[in-house]
Each structure stands twice: as structure tokens, then as C-alpha cells.
Write an enzyme that holds these catalytic residues in place. Structure first.
Site, PDB file in Angstrom:
ATOM      1  N   CYS A 247     -24.871  22.853 -52.239  1.00  0.00           N
ATOM      2  CA  CYS A 247     -24.215  23.882 -51.429  1.00  0.00           C
ATOM      3  C   CYS A 247     -25.056  24.083 -50.175  1.00  0.00           C
ATOM      4  O   CYS A 247     -26.267  23.880 -50.196  1.00  0.00           O
ATOM      5  CB  CYS A 247     -24.103  25.203 -52.189  1.00  0.00           C
ATOM      6  SG  CYS A 247     -22.796  25.207 -53.438  1.00  0.00           S
ATOM      7  N   SER A 248     -24.399  24.514 -49.106  1.00  0.00           N
ATOM      8  CA  SER A 248     -25.107  24.647 -47.831  1.00  0.00           C
ATOM      9  C   SER A 248     -25.990  25.877 -47.780  1.00  0.00           C
ATOM     10  O   SER A 248     -27.062  25.856 -47.181  1.00  0.00           O
ATOM     11  CB  SER A 248     -24.105  24.707 -46.672  1.00  0.00           C
ATOM     12  OG  SER A 248     -23.401  23.501 -46.586  1.00  0.00           O
ATOM     13  N   THR A 249     -25.522  26.981 -48.364  1.00  0.00           N
ATOM     14  CA  THR A 249     -26.292  28.221 -48.283  1.00  0.00           C
ATOM     15  C   THR A 249     -26.875  28.571 -49.635  1.00  0.00           C
ATOM     16  O   THR A 249     -26.552  27.937 -50.641  1.00  0.00           O
ATOM     17  CB  THR A 249     -25.423  29.390 -47.776  1.00  0.00           C
ATOM     18  OG1 THR A 249     -24.281  29.520 -48.623  1.00  0.00           O
ATOM     19  CG2 THR A 249     -24.962  29.154 -46.346  1.00  0.00           C
TER      20      THR A 249
END
Length: 197
Positions: free
Chosen positions: A8-10
Site C-alpha cells: 500500500c502507498s500510505t
């Protein structure tokens, strides 16, 4: 051996990576063989992806739920394909299978994979443009832009639950990372805030 990769990016407080983990387990990946991290899909040097690529051997399989989990960069995808070919691996992305375990990659499969990479990068660029436009509009309305300042008061509860064990030397960084289901980068960030480096 079958391995999985989830990303996931965050950070874990904003995006839930468990859906990807569940899907990978349903596809036959042992839970202990799932490598996961919270990093941008365009970042080249990703700790867990590098670890995974260092562990796999000829004939092994890497599974990801979708291409954007592995990368959103066409160049990085091409580099990854080269590693897959050199190590004779099998990669399964969603329902798309790339098998380099025995023979060379055929031109049609390579073309399809590269096309998927182009669309993943295009999607990332479109998202980036929308975010920038939204930030400009929000700033014009007087909204405060940027991440909230992280302090010891808003460190996730799961970290604070296991932090005393780390502090007392009962567990190390790797074990703390696993128990909290967080990347080592995130763990170090929280330790730094608490004054433990």
C-alpha cells in the site's frame, strides 16, 4: 515455493493491506511467505520487495493481486521482468501468469505485461494530477495542506502495545515490525519520536 507480495502507498493507519493478504492466502500463498510494505509503487529501492527477490530461487512463484501492487513504473517493470527471466521464476499478477521457470518469455506475454505496465503508470499519473488539482483548490479555499504532525500522542495503539517489550529487550526490531504488521521504516520513525533510535 510460492511467495506473495502486498503493498500500500500510505501507512497502516490510512490503508488496509489485509485485503491483499487474504487474497494471496486464498491463492495458496503461505502466510509466512507474504512480503508486505507501505511504500510508493514508484519507489525503486523497496526493502521488502528486494528481500523477496533475494529469497526466491529458480522455479519459485511470486503472486501479487494486481500489477500496481508491484510497480507503477514501466521502467521498473521492465527491470523486474529481466530478474524474473534471469532467475527462471513464475509471476502471477491477478489472473495473468508469466512463466519463465523453464522457457524464455514469449513475445505476446511480454507485450501484454508491458502494456499493463503502461496503463498502471498512466493511472498513477492521472491520480497524481487529480491530487495536485484538489490541493490547489483546497488551498484556495483556505484549507491547511499536508500531513498532520506526528507526535507520541497519535502513534497507533498496536505499536504502543508491543513497544514496552522492545524497550525491555524482550523483542527486537524485526519482531516488533512483525507483531505490529508495520514496515521497519515505520517502526524506526515511531522509535525516533519516542526517543529510541
Amino acid at each position: 515455493m510460492i511467495y506473495g507480495y502486498a503493498r500500500c502507498s500510505t501507512n497502516e493507519t490510512k490503508q488496509d493491506i489485509n485485503r491483499q493478504k487474504r487474497e494471496l492466502i486464498n491463492k495458496g500463498v503461505p502466510e509466512n511467505n507474504i512480503y508486505f510494505e507501505y511504500e510508493s509503487g514508484t519507489k525503486i529501492d523497496r526493502e521488502q520487495l528486494n528481500r523477496l527477490l533475494g529469497v526466491v530461487k529458480q522455479g519459485d512463484t511470486i503472486i501479487a493481486t494486481e500489477l500496481s501492487r508491484i510497480t507503477r513504473s514501466t521502467k521498473q517493470l521492465c527491470d523486474l521482468i529481466e530478474q524474473v527471466k534471469d532467475k527462471h521464476l513464475k509471476v502471477v499478477i491477478g489472473s495473468f501468469e508469466v512463466d519463465c521457470s523453464k522457457d524464455k518469455l514469449d513475445a505476446m506475454t511480454l507485450g501484454m505485461l508491458q502494456m499493463m505496465g503502461v496503463f498502471a503508470e498512466l493511472e498513477r499519473n492521472m491520480i497524481s494530477e487529480r491530487v495536485k488539482s484538489g490541493m490547489v483548490n483546497a488551498k484556495a479555499r483556505g484549507s491547511v495542506i499536508g500531513r498532520p504532525v506526528l507526535t507520541s500522542d497519535n502513534i497507533p495503539n498496536i505499536f504502543m502495545k508491543y513497544y514496552p517489550k522492545y524497550k525491555q529487550g524482550e523483542i527486537n526490531i524485526s519482531e516488533l515490525s512483525r507483531l505490529c504488521d508495520m514496515s521497519r521504516t515505520t517502526i524506526y520513525k515511531y522509535l525516533n519520536i519516542l526517543g529510541d533510535k
